[in-house]
Design an enzyme around this catalytic site. Sequence first.
Site, PDB file in Angstrom:
ATOM      1  CG  HIS A  22      48.185  46.908  30.095  1.00  0.00           C
ATOM      2  ND1 HIS A  22      48.144  48.126  30.732  1.00  0.00           N
ATOM      3  CD2 HIS A  22      47.604  47.099  28.885  1.00  0.00           C
ATOM      4  CE1 HIS A  22      47.574  49.012  29.938  1.00  0.00           C
ATOM      5  NE2 HIS A  22      47.224  48.416  28.806  1.00  0.00           N
ATOM      6  CG  ASP A  78      25.074  54.232  53.869  1.00  0.00           C
ATOM      7  OD1 ASP A  78      25.575  53.986  52.755  1.00  0.00           O
ATOM      8  OD2 ASP A  78      25.617  53.958  54.931  1.00  0.00           O
ATOM      9  CD1 TRP A 120      41.782  41.409  27.352  1.00  0.00           C
ATOM     10  CD2 TRP A 120      39.973  41.451  28.659  1.00  0.00           C
ATOM     11  NE1 TRP A 120      40.750  41.911  26.614  1.00  0.00           N
ATOM     12  CE2 TRP A 120      39.623  41.955  27.391  1.00  0.00           C
ATOM     13  CE3 TRP A 120      38.991  41.393  29.645  1.00  0.00           C
ATOM     14  CZ2 TRP A 120      38.331  42.386  27.086  1.00  0.00           C
ATOM     15  CZ3 TRP A 120      37.705  41.825  29.335  1.00  0.00           C
ATOM     16  CH2 TRP A 120      37.383  42.302  28.063  1.00  0.00           C
ATOM     17  CB  SER A 145      33.708  42.427  44.476  1.00  0.00           C
ATOM     18  OG  SER A 145      33.702  43.822  44.488  1.00  0.00           O
ATOM     19  CB  SER A 146      31.333  43.267  39.870  1.00  0.00           C
ATOM     20  OG  SER A 146      32.705  43.437  39.767  1.00  0.00           O
ATOM     21  CG  HIS A 160      29.750  43.962  23.269  1.00  0.00           C
ATOM     22  ND1 HIS A 160      30.678  44.645  22.528  1.00  0.00           N
ATOM     23  CD2 HIS A 160      28.694  44.780  23.406  1.00  0.00           C
ATOM     24  CE1 HIS A 160      30.190  45.825  22.209  1.00  0.00           C
ATOM     25  NE2 HIS A 160      28.984  45.934  22.729  1.00  0.00           N
ATOM     26  CD  GLU A 211      33.816  44.533  32.263  1.00  0.00           C
ATOM     27  OE1 GLU A 211      32.807  44.075  32.853  1.00  0.00           O
ATOM     28  OE2 GLU A 211      34.663  45.249  32.813  1.00  0.00           O
ATOM     29  CE1 TYR A 245      28.469  50.470  24.218  1.00  0.00           C
ATOM     30  CE2 TYR A 245      28.482  48.096  23.957  1.00  0.00           C
ATOM     31  CZ  TYR A 245      28.537  49.360  23.412  1.00  0.00           C
ATOM     32  OH  TYR A 245      28.688  49.519  22.071  1.00  0.00           O
ATOM     33  CB  SER A 287      25.410  63.319  31.077  1.00  0.00           C
ATOM     34  OG  SER A 287      25.656  62.513  29.957  1.00  0.00           O
ATOM     35  CG  HIS A 324      30.817  42.817  17.824  1.00  0.00           C
ATOM     36  ND1 HIS A 324      29.981  43.868  18.105  1.00  0.00           N
ATOM     37  CD2 HIS A 324      31.615  42.700  18.892  1.00  0.00           C
ATOM     38  CE1 HIS A 324      30.277  44.359  19.285  1.00  0.00           C
ATOM     39  NE2 HIS A 324      31.263  43.667  19.787  1.00  0.00           N
ATOM     40  CG  HIS A 325      34.206  40.776  20.681  1.00  0.00           C
ATOM     41  ND1 HIS A 325      35.166  41.728  20.856  1.00  0.00           N
ATOM     42  CD2 HIS A 325      33.068  41.304  21.191  1.00  0.00           C
ATOM     43  CE1 HIS A 325      34.648  42.788  21.459  1.00  0.00           C
ATOM     44  NE2 HIS A 325      33.370  42.563  21.673  1.00  0.00           N
ATOM     45  CB  THR A 346      26.891  55.313  20.438  1.00  0.00           C
ATOM     46  OG1 THR A 346      26.590  53.994  20.891  1.00  0.00           O
ATOM     47  CG2 THR A 346      28.161  55.772  21.082  1.00  0.00           C
ATOM     48  CE  LYS A 381      24.252  58.224  27.023  1.00  0.00           C
ATOM     49  NZ  LYS A 381      23.195  57.243  26.953  1.00  0.00           N
ATOM     50  NE  ARG A 402      44.533  42.653  20.730  1.00  0.00           N
ATOM     51  CZ  ARG A 402      43.362  42.435  21.324  1.00  0.00           C
ATOM     52  NH1 ARG A 402      42.327  41.976  20.632  1.00  0.00           N
ATOM     53  NH2 ARG A 402      43.214  42.694  22.598  1.00  0.00           N
TER      54      ARG A 402
HETATM   55  C1  HEM Z   1      48.744  54.095  30.124  1.00  0.00           C
HETATM   56  C2  HEM Z   1      48.713  54.048  28.828  1.00  0.00           C
HETATM   57  C3  HEM Z   1      48.481  52.758  28.086  1.00  0.00           C
HETATM   58  C4  HEM Z   1      49.341  52.210  27.176  1.00  0.00           C
HETATM   59  C5  HEM Z   1      50.665  52.775  26.706  1.00  0.00           C
HETATM   60  C6  HEM Z   1      48.772  50.971  26.741  1.00  0.00           C
HETATM   61  C7  HEM Z   1      49.353  50.099  25.813  1.00  0.00           C
HETATM   62  C8  HEM Z   1      48.803  48.900  25.401  1.00  0.00           C
HETATM   63  C9  HEM Z   1      49.340  48.051  24.397  1.00  0.00           C
HETATM   64  C10 HEM Z   1      50.606  48.324  23.589  1.00  0.00           C
HETATM   65  C11 HEM Z   1      48.534  46.975  24.277  1.00  0.00           C
HETATM   66  C12 HEM Z   1      48.700  45.833  23.306  1.00  0.00           C
HETATM   67  C13 HEM Z   1      49.397  44.649  23.855  1.00  0.00           C
HETATM   68  C14 HEM Z   1      49.442  43.594  22.806  1.00  0.00           C
HETATM   69  O1  HEM Z   1      48.347  43.121  22.429  1.00  0.00           O
HETATM   70  O2  HEM Z   1      50.512  43.223  22.351  1.00  0.00           O
HETATM   71  C15 HEM Z   1      47.457  47.138  25.201  1.00  0.00           C
HETATM   72  C16 HEM Z   1      46.413  46.263  25.348  1.00  0.00           C
HETATM   73  C17 HEM Z   1      45.288  46.533  26.063  1.00  0.00           C
HETATM   74  N1  HEM Z   1      45.039  47.636  26.858  1.00  0.00           N
HETATM   75 FE1  HEM Z   1      46.282  49.196  27.100  1.00  0.00          FE
HETATM   76  N2  HEM Z   1      47.566  50.803  27.365  1.00  0.00           N
HETATM   77  C18 HEM Z   1      47.342  51.872  28.195  1.00  0.00           C
HETATM   78  C19 HEM Z   1      46.196  52.089  28.981  1.00  0.00           C
HETATM   79  C20 HEM Z   1      45.072  51.260  29.007  1.00  0.00           C
HETATM   80  C21 HEM Z   1      43.862  51.522  29.733  1.00  0.00           C
HETATM   81  C22 HEM Z   1      43.600  52.749  30.583  1.00  0.00           C
HETATM   82  C23 HEM Z   1      43.022  50.470  29.506  1.00  0.00           C
HETATM   83  C24 HEM Z   1      41.620  50.178  30.025  1.00  0.00           C
HETATM   84  C25 HEM Z   1      40.731  51.012  30.361  1.00  0.00           C
HETATM   85  C26 HEM Z   1      43.698  49.563  28.644  1.00  0.00           C
HETATM   86  C27 HEM Z   1      43.135  48.375  28.194  1.00  0.00           C
HETATM   87  C28 HEM Z   1      43.758  47.492  27.373  1.00  0.00           C
HETATM   88  C29 HEM Z   1      43.174  46.279  26.889  1.00  0.00           C
HETATM   89  C30 HEM Z   1      41.769  45.756  27.208  1.00  0.00           C
HETATM   90  C31 HEM Z   1      44.135  45.671  26.069  1.00  0.00           C
HETATM   91  C32 HEM Z   1      43.944  44.374  25.328  1.00  0.00           C
HETATM   92  C33 HEM Z   1      44.855  43.355  25.834  1.00  0.00           C
HETATM   93  C34 HEM Z   1      44.888  42.219  24.878  1.00  0.00           C
HETATM   94  O3  HEM Z   1      43.844  41.867  24.328  1.00  0.00           O
HETATM   95  O4  HEM Z   1      45.970  41.692  24.678  1.00  0.00           O
HETATM   96  N3  HEM Z   1      44.930  50.077  28.357  1.00  0.00           N
HETATM   97  N4  HEM Z   1      47.660  48.336  25.876  1.00  0.00           N
HETATM   98 CU   LIG Z   2      32.131  44.139  21.577  1.00  0.00          CU
END
Ligand code: HEM
Ligand SMILES: [Cu+2]
Lengths: 285, 650
Positions: free
Chosen positions: B93, B122, B158, B192-193, B276, B278, B280, B291, B325-326, B351, B354, B473
């Site tokens: 996810h 282009d 991740w 790619s990035s 970190h 990332e 941003y 903006s 800080h992480h 921040t 802005k 978590r």
């Molecule tokens: C669609 C709605 C979303 C729901 C319901 C959702 C739900 C969750 C949940 C419940 C977790 C926690 C999992 C755990 O640690 O047990 C999680 C982790 C995370 N989500 Fe989402 N999420 C959604 C959208 C997004 C989006 C759009 C992003 C990024 C732009 C995102 C990025 C992340 C990240 C980075 C984690 C941390 C994973 C980890 O460290 O374990 N999520 N999400």
């Molecule tokens: Cu950070």
Amino acid sequence: MSSHAATAGHIDHHHDATTSTGIPNKKLFMWAFLASDCMFFGSLIATHLIYRLHPPAGSPDPRDLFSIELTSGSTFILLMSSLLMALAVNAIQKGNVATTRKMLLGTIIFGLIFLGGQVYEFNHFVKVGGLTLSNSVFGSTFYTLTGTHGTHVAIGVLWLVLMYIRTFKPTDDSNGQGWIAKGALHFLAFAGAVVVGMYTLLALVHAYEEGHGLAYYFSHHFISFGGTIALIGALIWFARSPGPVDFGEANAIDVESMGLYWHFVDIVWIVIFPVVYLLEYIVLP
Amino acid sequence: MDQSLTKSDFIGHDDHAPAAKRSWMFARPDHKTGIVSWLTTVDHKRIGFLYGITALFFFLVGGAEALMIRTQLAVPNNTFISAQTYNEMFTMHATTMIFLAVMPLSAAFFNYIMPLQIGARDVAFPRLNGFAFWVFLAGAIILNVGFFHKAGLPDVGWFGYAPMTAKAFSSEFVGDNSTDLWVMGLQVLGVSSVVGSLNFLVTIINMRAPGLTMMRLPVFTWMTLFTAFLIVLSFPAITIALVEVMMDRNFGTNFFEVSGGGLPILWQHLFWVFGHPEVYILILPAMGIISEILPCFSRKPLFGYPIVVFSGAVIGFLGFGVWSHHMFTTGMGTVATAAFSMATMTIAVPTGVKIFNWIGTLWKGHLMMRTPMMFALGFVWMFMTGGMSGIMHSAAPADAQQQDSYFIVAHFHYVLIGGSIFALLAGIHYWFPLMFGRKVSEKAGKWSFWIIFVGFNLTFFPMHFLGLNGMPRRTFTYDGNMGWTSANQLATLGSYILGIGIAYYFIVMIYTYFKGEKVGRDPWDGRTLEWSIPNPPPAHNFDVTPTVHARDAFWYEKTHQAEIAAEKAKKAAEDEAHGGIHMPSNSWFPFITAAGMLIGSLCFAFHYIPGAIVGLGITFFGAWMWSVEGPGGYHLHPTKSDGDASSASH
Ligand code: HEM
Ligand SMILES: [Cu+2]
């Protein structure tokens, strides 16, 4: 170039009228890439330093392994290759393709000598020093760091070879991609000459180390020796002047970008060499 | 044309040989439609579209994974999915959302919009641009093959903390290769990035229309530039970290192997040095989009433009100094902890600045409450909430309590969904008419906004309390008497509403694409150059390269029409005198080179070395052919038949 301000129509390679800054795109690209590469090597060097400063118990002592003389020699060769590279850029900016080719070849050979030194070193460290990728963190970081640098050099050599072959692209390209096929053969001859040549050279060193005479060497390595000669002959044959070529001042920016990369790789080595080979680390408690 | 112009390295030599004359297998395609035209395209708008579609697809995949997570947590002691599947779901996810949804969706806008905003035909390196997309797709495939293969999906988070990524741990569970897939996939995505960003960097610095000085650049373009810088400078750190894991897993090194003297904490440093910045990388493009939208729908120029730009630069710069800080709870020592704590707090300053600028833009504006504006306002509000909890964790003692609790999950979703995703959804609404000539109905747009907004807050606001009540978590399930049940149920309910909102949003977009209200050019009365061209935009973007006289260049054009018309006629005549507009030809080699990388990396992840060598060979072949192929090109004469000064001068 500044001294030629008056030569109208002369191409100034450092200014490109079609870009907003006057800097050619390729050059800007290369600078930005090198900034990225700084972080790349920075992370690797940091990894190495951390483990040098906190060596786990029983780590091998690098001082027992390194031959500073040998590495200093190959370092010198690498730095000199930068000089040849600079001369190649200079030559192509004046449209002198023949000199460019010679200088590119020189850079390639010096780069290969450096790589050969590294292959010899790695071999020596594994066989004599007992240092491998997996038997200590020092080995892990040493081979990864210097190996990554070596990979950069190897990519540079490959790029130089391809650039060298591009200098033979004929102006008359009307029969399709005939020259690309020929260029591919040229490349294969090059690669073959390097591999087989290295092999025969190593065989010679071995024969010498083991006290066998030249006669023994020639009798045992006749085929590879002959192969080397044949491949070098092929290289000379491919390098005959093919008439007017489609490579000149306009390509100076290509050679220059490649040169930036090459210089950068040399500069990184100037950092790696002291950090890995020369500094003596105080072991923190 | 004078000499120096023909030597332009982004155009190169003209290659007038018609395609038919080239009798070799990779003849340059000149198709305008069909699959070949897409595989070989070098048009930044098409590439942007490809990025967008792929990113939206993965956004749905990531969303489905999130719903699995939430369903599992809906009731205590749930057995909906196993612990192993749960691990795979939260890993995939997050990896999917970050690398395959938000980043490429931002890249879609960088590709589609940025060159138009700077008046360029282009990007600086069109083939490299195509290559970046195909490599991105390759990385995405590698990360997801576990869906179709017994290797299984990555399950290391991740953040891939060592020693979870060590060989010993991965073989214990289902697939031994799942971590290899994660490692290879991320490396390929990194290529790619970085390649894409180098291209954008050069494009913005070097390809601006005449008169477009840096301090006249649209803010979205500025944020693209900063994002590109961050990517170019931060990705190498994770690449090295991934290389080291790869070596540990495949070649027996000891970088993170405690038994061999390795330090797992080193992984965390290298990861967060990337990680970190990332975050941003994810939010700066969003700030850029906001903006653009706020001034447009407030009928006012952006308040404090230079400050918005500089604060973006400051954020980017400080972003590199706060990674630890992480890691407050790893025992770095008081000095380091205090230093990183303070550094983190300082980020709140630019921040906050802005946010004040955005509020200043709204202040006394003639607000037009269209859908893009609704999403933009939602962004400002929710991003602020997320920023606030961010400041809370910057205090190390507080963070020691909050770390790895649901409080963190609440925080980063407020910034990632409330921030990035809301801005990207706003951007899709805003630029949809430019791309497809149709506009989303206001009624449907507002419904989708409200459903998403309510669902989002219902999902993530309770998580603050869950975290403060001690729910960690990455917990697969919990006991009924912990006091976490009702908040979890609320969150799960919210996530379904959010899911419905997103699905509705997609349906509305698809409907609009086919049946939406047709609009002409410039439906929002826009301010920046992308609105000055016809829709859908032609391959060459601008019939005549615009000359820029002011910030909000198109707004200026609208108010100085006579002057601009004369200038355009003169420019068109110049173009014709130079033989028309030069366009680069399509090419097969970006695609072939990237395909080689896909084959090579996949085979390597499965330890099938001959395949890896074949892949490398294809990559090498593609790159070599690419370099000797030359940029090629053809000429266009868009203004020639206009019968004005332009044709006369030819
Ligand atoms: C669609 C709605 C979303 C729901 C319901 C959702 C739900 C969750 C949940 C419940 C977790 C926690 C999992 C755990 O640690 O047990 C999680 C982790 C995370 N989500 Fe989402 N999420 C959604 C959208 C997004 C989006 C759009 C992003 C990024 C732009 C995102 C990025 C992340 C990240 C980075 C984690 C941390 C994973 C980890 O460290 O374990 N999520 N999400
Ligand atoms: Cu950070």
